[in-house]
Design a protein around this motif. Structure first.
Motif, PDB file in Angstrom:
ATOM      1  N   ARG A 248       0.825  -1.205   0.000  1.00  0.00           N
ATOM      2  CA  ARG A 248       0.000   0.000   0.000  1.00  0.00           C
ATOM      3  C   ARG A 248       0.862   1.259   0.000  1.00  0.00           C
ATOM      4  O   ARG A 248       0.581   2.221  -0.720  1.00  0.00           O
ATOM      5  N   GLU A 249       1.911   1.274   0.828  1.00  0.00           N
ATOM      6  CA  GLU A 249       2.821   2.422   0.869  1.00  0.00           C
ATOM      7  C   GLU A 249       3.420   2.693  -0.505  1.00  0.00           C
ATOM      8  O   GLU A 249       3.503   3.843  -0.945  1.00  0.00           O
ATOM      9  N   MET A 250       3.846   1.631  -1.168  1.00  0.00           N
ATOM     10  CA  MET A 250       4.455   1.785  -2.494  1.00  0.00           C
ATOM     11  C   MET A 250       3.441   2.320  -3.504  1.00  0.00           C
ATOM     12  O   MET A 250       3.766   3.185  -4.323  1.00  0.00           O
ATOM     13  N   LEU A 251       2.215   1.815  -3.443  1.00  0.00           N
ATOM     14  CA  LEU A 251       1.164   2.331  -4.329  1.00  0.00           C
ATOM     15  C   LEU A 251       0.924   3.814  -4.074  1.00  0.00           C
ATOM     16  O   LEU A 251       0.784   4.595  -5.022  1.00  0.00           O
ATOM     17  N   GLU A 252       0.877   4.199  -2.811  1.00  0.00           N
ATOM     18  CA  GLU A 252       0.609   5.594  -2.454  1.00  0.00           C
ATOM     19  C   GLU A 252       1.674   6.528  -3.014  1.00  0.00           C
ATOM     20  O   GLU A 252       1.345   7.529  -3.652  1.00  0.00           O
ATOM     21  N   TYR A 253       2.944   6.218  -2.793  1.00  0.00           N
ATOM     22  CA  TYR A 253       3.968   7.155  -3.241  1.00  0.00           C
ATOM     23  C   TYR A 253       4.140   7.133  -4.754  1.00  0.00           C
ATOM     24  O   TYR A 253       4.415   8.162  -5.376  1.00  0.00           O
ATOM     25  N   LYS A 254       3.911   6.000  -5.387  1.00  0.00           N
ATOM     26  CA  LYS A 254       4.041   5.940  -6.844  1.00  0.00           C
ATOM     27  C   LYS A 254       2.875   6.650  -7.529  1.00  0.00           C
ATOM     28  O   LYS A 254       3.070   7.298  -8.562  1.00  0.00           O
ATOM     29  N   CYS A 255       1.688   6.540  -6.969  1.00  0.00           N
ATOM     30  CA  CYS A 255       0.548   7.280  -7.527  1.00  0.00           C
ATOM     31  C   CYS A 255       0.797   8.780  -7.426  1.00  0.00           C
ATOM     32  O   CYS A 255       0.522   9.525  -8.372  1.00  0.00           O
ATOM     33  N   LYS A 256       1.316   9.206  -6.291  1.00  0.00           N
ATOM     34  CA  LYS A 256       1.624  10.624  -6.100  1.00  0.00           C
ATOM     35  C   LYS A 256       2.699  11.071  -7.099  1.00  0.00           C
ATOM     36  O   LYS A 256       2.577  12.119  -7.736  1.00  0.00           O
ATOM     37  N   LYS A 257       3.734  10.261  -7.252  1.00  0.00           N
ATOM     38  CA  LYS A 257       4.852  10.585  -8.141  1.00  0.00           C
ATOM     39  C   LYS A 257       4.408  10.727  -9.591  1.00  0.00           C
ATOM     40  O   LYS A 257       4.850  11.628 -10.307  1.00  0.00           O
ATOM     41  N   TYR A 258       3.518   9.835 -10.052  1.00  0.00           N
ATOM     42  CA  TYR A 258       3.096   9.829 -11.453  1.00  0.00           C
ATOM     43  C   TYR A 258       1.767  10.552 -11.690  1.00  0.00           C
ATOM     44  O   TYR A 258       1.224  10.511 -12.787  1.00  0.00           O
ATOM     45  N   GLY A 259       1.229  11.196 -10.656  1.00  0.00           N
ATOM     46  CA  GLY A 259      -0.010  11.951 -10.810  1.00  0.00           C
ATOM     47  C   GLY A 259      -1.238  11.084 -11.020  1.00  0.00           C
ATOM     48  O   GLY A 259      -2.194  11.499 -11.670  1.00  0.00           O
ATOM     49  N   LYS A 260      -1.235   9.899 -10.452  1.00  0.00           N
ATOM     50  CA  LYS A 260      -2.374   8.985 -10.558  1.00  0.00           C
ATOM     51  C   LYS A 260      -3.237   9.104  -9.305  1.00  0.00           C
ATOM     52  O   LYS A 260      -2.816   9.657  -8.295  1.00  0.00           O
ATOM     53  N   ILE A 261      -4.437   8.569  -9.367  1.00  0.00           N
ATOM     54  CA  ILE A 261      -5.382   8.662  -8.255  1.00  0.00           C
ATOM     55  C   ILE A 261      -5.475   7.315  -7.543  1.00  0.00           C
ATOM     56  O   ILE A 261      -5.739   6.296  -8.179  1.00  0.00           O
ATOM     57  N   LEU A 262      -5.254   7.333  -6.235  1.00  0.00           N
ATOM     58  CA  LEU A 262      -5.424   6.142  -5.403  1.00  0.00           C
ATOM     59  C   LEU A 262      -6.585   6.412  -4.464  1.00  0.00           C
ATOM     60  O   LEU A 262      -6.559   7.365  -3.681  1.00  0.00           O
ATOM     61  N   ILE A 263      -7.617   5.591  -4.563  1.00  0.00           N
ATOM     62  CA  ILE A 263      -8.800   5.745  -3.726  1.00  0.00           C
ATOM     63  C   ILE A 263      -8.844   4.588  -2.732  1.00  0.00           C
ATOM     64  O   ILE A 263      -8.748   3.433  -3.124  1.00  0.00           O
ATOM     65  N   LYS A 264      -9.001   4.937  -1.462  1.00  0.00           N
ATOM     66  CA  LYS A 264      -9.107   3.922  -0.411  1.00  0.00           C
ATOM     67  C   LYS A 264     -10.553   3.906   0.078  1.00  0.00           C
ATOM     68  O   LYS A 264     -11.083   4.944   0.462  1.00  0.00           O
ATOM     69  N   VAL A 265     -11.179   2.738   0.023  1.00  0.00           N
ATOM     70  CA  VAL A 265     -12.584   2.638   0.440  1.00  0.00           C
ATOM     71  C   VAL A 265     -12.718   1.782   1.691  1.00  0.00           C
ATOM     72  O   VAL A 265     -11.911   0.886   1.938  1.00  0.00           O
ATOM     73  N   ASN A 266     -13.754   2.071   2.437  1.00  0.00           N
ATOM     74  CA  ASN A 266     -14.076   1.294   3.625  1.00  0.00           C
ATOM     75  C   ASN A 266     -14.487  -0.116   3.182  1.00  0.00           C
ATOM     76  O   ASN A 266     -15.384  -0.262   2.359  1.00  0.00           O
ATOM     77  N   PRO A 267     -13.854  -1.152   3.722  1.00  0.00           N
ATOM     78  CA  PRO A 267     -14.161  -2.512   3.273  1.00  0.00           C
ATOM     79  C   PRO A 267     -15.453  -3.099   3.854  1.00  0.00           C
ATOM     80  O   PRO A 267     -15.841  -4.216   3.507  1.00  0.00           O
ATOM     81  N   ALA A 268     -16.159  -2.343   4.691  1.00  0.00           N
ATOM     82  CA  ALA A 268     -17.359  -2.865   5.357  1.00  0.00           C
ATOM     83  C   ALA A 268     -18.400  -3.339   4.350  1.00  0.00           C
ATOM     84  O   ALA A 268     -18.762  -2.613   3.425  1.00  0.00           O
ATOM     85  N   TYR A 269     -18.838  -4.554   4.523  1.00  0.00           N
ATOM     86  CA  TYR A 269     -19.935  -5.179   3.774  1.00  0.00           C
ATOM     87  C   TYR A 269     -19.634  -5.444   2.291  1.00  0.00           C
ATOM     88  O   TYR A 269     -20.532  -5.806   1.550  1.00  0.00           O
ATOM     89  N   THR A 270     -18.407  -5.297   1.850  1.00  0.00           N
ATOM     90  CA  THR A 270     -18.129  -5.476   0.418  1.00  0.00           C
ATOM     91  C   THR A 270     -18.336  -6.905  -0.057  1.00  0.00           C
ATOM     92  O   THR A 270     -18.655  -7.117  -1.225  1.00  0.00           O
ATOM     93  N   SER A 271     -18.187  -7.885   0.834  1.00  0.00           N
ATOM     94  CA  SER A 271     -18.381  -9.268   0.394  1.00  0.00           C
ATOM     95  C   SER A 271     -19.802  -9.767   0.620  1.00  0.00           C
ATOM     96  O   SER A 271     -20.161 -10.834   0.150  1.00  0.00           O
ATOM     97  N   ARG A 272     -20.628  -8.991   1.311  1.00  0.00           N
ATOM     98  CA  ARG A 272     -21.985  -9.460   1.565  1.00  0.00           C
ATOM     99  C   ARG A 272     -23.048  -8.743   0.747  1.00  0.00           C
ATOM    100  O   ARG A 272     -24.191  -9.179   0.685  1.00  0.00           O
ATOM    101  N   ILE A 273     -22.682  -7.632   0.108  1.00  0.00           N
ATOM    102  CA  ILE A 273     -23.619  -6.920  -0.759  1.00  0.00           C
ATOM    103  C   ILE A 273     -23.525  -7.494  -2.166  1.00  0.00           C
ATOM    104  O   ILE A 273     -22.433  -7.659  -2.708  1.00  0.00           O
TER     105      ILE A 273
END
Length: 112
Positions: free
Chosen positions: A42-67
């Motif tokens: 996750r750390e690597m994704l965060e800094y690489k997205c920032k470096k290359y101007g990409k968007i990293l979205i973090k979502v709350n995992p609640a209920y993702t497998s039951r909906i």
């Protein structure tokens, strides 16, 4: 290498905002979780997205497998041993992980 590939290939990346420290309190899963280095990934994704101007979205995992990703209905809690299930509302058949990944993506895109 995988984080490089993801960041170069996609403009928007959506991940679960997992509480890894809390997850490692489960003695059945802790070793596997730590061995996979989810936090470092996750750390690597965060800094690489920032470096290359990409968007990293973090979502709350609640209920993702039951909906249900087809009809959006909450189908209730399932034990981890249930890997596939049928939605009682729309009758769609789901693989637990694929259904959750679709829901995570939809949650993330809704945040854009």
């Amino acid at each position: 290498k995988i984080t490089d590939q993801l960041v170069k290939e996609y403009d928007v990346i959506v991940i679960e905002d997992l509480k890894i420290k809390n997850m490692t309190k489960n003695h059945h899963l802790a070793r596997s979780i730590l061995r996979q280095s989810w936090g470092k990934f996750r750390e690597m994704l965060e800094y690489k997205c920032k470096k290359y101007g990409k968007i990293l979205i973090k979502v709350n995992p609640a209920y993702t497998s039951r909906i249900c990703s087809k009809c959006g209905k909450d189908t209730g809690k399932k034990p981890l041993s249930v890997r596939e299930w049928d939605c009682p509302f729309c009758k769609a058949h789901h693989d637990r992980d694929i259904n959750a990944s679709i829901n995570i993506l939809l949650k993330g895109l809704a945040q854009l």
